[in-house]
Design an enzyme around this catalytic site. Structure first.
Site, PDB file in Angstrom:
ATOM      1  N   GLU A  78     -39.376  -8.120 -84.908  1.00  0.00           N
ATOM      2  CA  GLU A  78     -38.159  -7.315 -85.192  1.00  0.00           C
ATOM      3  C   GLU A  78     -37.440  -8.057 -86.248  1.00  0.00           C
ATOM      4  O   GLU A  78     -37.136  -9.242 -86.508  1.00  0.00           O
ATOM      5  CB  GLU A  78     -37.188  -7.295 -83.969  1.00  0.00           C
ATOM      6  CG  GLU A  78     -37.810  -6.446 -82.841  1.00  0.00           C
ATOM      7  CD  GLU A  78     -38.052  -4.996 -83.237  1.00  0.00           C
ATOM      8  OE1 GLU A  78     -37.455  -4.449 -83.904  1.00  0.00           O
ATOM      9  OE2 GLU A  78     -39.050  -4.319 -82.365  1.00  0.00           O
ATOM     10  N   CYS A 141     -33.530  -4.744 -74.972  1.00  0.00           N
ATOM     11  CA  CYS A 141     -34.257  -5.841 -75.770  1.00  0.00           C
ATOM     12  C   CYS A 141     -33.108  -6.185 -77.058  1.00  0.00           C
ATOM     13  O   CYS A 141     -33.170  -7.281 -77.424  1.00  0.00           O
ATOM     14  CB  CYS A 141     -35.509  -5.249 -76.356  1.00  0.00           C
ATOM     15  SG  CYS A 141     -36.853  -5.430 -74.992  1.00  0.00           S
ATOM     16  N   HIS A 165     -41.691  -7.596 -79.993  1.00  0.00           N
ATOM     17  CA  HIS A 165     -42.266  -6.478 -79.010  1.00  0.00           C
ATOM     18  C   HIS A 165     -43.619  -6.383 -78.753  1.00  0.00           C
ATOM     19  O   HIS A 165     -44.304  -6.621 -79.726  1.00  0.00           O
ATOM     20  CB  HIS A 165     -41.530  -5.157 -79.567  1.00  0.00           C
ATOM     21  CG  HIS A 165     -40.339  -4.807 -78.941  1.00  0.00           C
ATOM     22  ND1 HIS A 165     -39.190  -4.425 -79.612  1.00  0.00           N
ATOM     23  CD2 HIS A 165     -39.716  -4.412 -77.557  1.00  0.00           C
ATOM     24  CE1 HIS A 165     -38.275  -4.222 -78.659  1.00  0.00           C
ATOM     25  NE2 HIS A 165     -38.608  -4.271 -77.646  1.00  0.00           N
TER      26      HIS A 165
HETATM   27  N1  PCA Z   1     -38.383  -3.862 -73.146  1.00  0.00           N
HETATM   28  C1  PCA Z   1     -37.266  -3.028 -73.063  1.00  0.00           C
HETATM   29  C2  PCA Z   1     -36.146  -3.834 -72.253  1.00  0.00           C
HETATM   30  C3  PCA Z   1     -36.929  -4.898 -71.621  1.00  0.00           C
HETATM   31  C4  PCA Z   1     -38.382  -4.695 -72.264  1.00  0.00           C
HETATM   32  O1  PCA Z   1     -39.393  -5.430 -71.763  1.00  0.00           O
HETATM   33  C5  PCA Z   1     -36.439  -2.792 -74.714  1.00  0.00           C
HETATM   34  O2  PCA Z   1     -37.528  -2.662 -75.694  1.00  0.00           O
HETATM   35  O3  PCA Z   1     -35.609  -2.567 -74.691  1.00  0.00           O
END
Ligand code: PCA
Length: 200
Positions: A78, A141, A165
């Site tokens: 990100e 997240c 992610h």
């Molecule tokens: N993914 C979610 C919240 C917790 C996770 O593992 C997200 O992408 O916001």
């Protein structure tokens, strides 16, 4: 060096969260750095409450947060966290914020302070599909990434902060027809990312 690596608990009816599985699998010491592992709740409010205290207490040199992005086909690093909480899907506390700031009066956004391109290059070099993402979304997240970056800014710390992610792992989508990656590959990606960051 000390590295704080976080993953999330399961949410959205899943039995596992591949981000936490990958963090759990990390060795407690990587290239001479101590690895502190924390599982974060999928809760807007509890993440904002507990993460600043964890960072202040541990005073790590690097905070690498990880989470599941179900539906993405690759590992994504990100670029940015925004000061927005907005969700149609309730978090694990049943909270569903609409257009709320993570922290009132905080900047609109923070950029990741890890070398995002270098991480992507490292992962691709290891044969793992990876790319940059320009939005961590507006769910928990993003709130976690924003909270970590805001904490570092407010405390005047030099700690680097990044967010990765990861896709669903195969076992989560056996009957769903959605993109997924082997858990072992996800584990390797998170480990390689930590190594790439601490070597710079
Ligand atoms: N993914 C979610 C919240 C917790 C996770 O593992 C997200 O992408 O916001």
């Amino acid at each position: 060096m000390k590295v704080l690596v976080t993953g999330f608990e399961p949410f959205g009816g899943e039995r596992i969260n591949p981000s936490w599985e990958a963090v759990k699998a990390l060795s407690p010491e990587l290239d001479g750095s101590r690895v502190v592992k924390v599982q974060l709740p999928v809760s807007f409010n509890r993440v904002r409450e507990i993460l600043p205290g964890i960072i202040a207490r541990e005073r790590p040199d690097l905070v690498l947060l990880t989470g599941q992005a179900g539906g993405r086909p690759n590992i994504t690093v990100e670029r940015v966290a925004i000061n927005v909480m907005d969700s149609e899907m309730p978090d694990n506390d049943g909270f569903k914020p609409e257009d709320e700031p993570v922290f009132e009066g905080a900047p609109s956004a923070y950029f990741a302070t890890i070398p995002i391109k270098r991480v992507v290059k490292t992962l691709r070099g290891a044969g793992i599909p990876a790319g940059i993402s320009n939005s961590a979304g507006t769910y928990v997240c993003n709130t976690a990434m924003f909270t970590a970056l805001h904490t570092i800014a407010v405390e005047g710390m030099k700690t680097r902060v990044g967010f990765i992610h990861v896709p669903y792992s195969h076992g989560q989508v056996l009957d769903k027809g959605r993109p997924s990656m082997a858990q072992e590959t996800i584990n390797r990606a998170v480990e390689l990312a930590v190594r790439a960051i601490i070597s710079t």
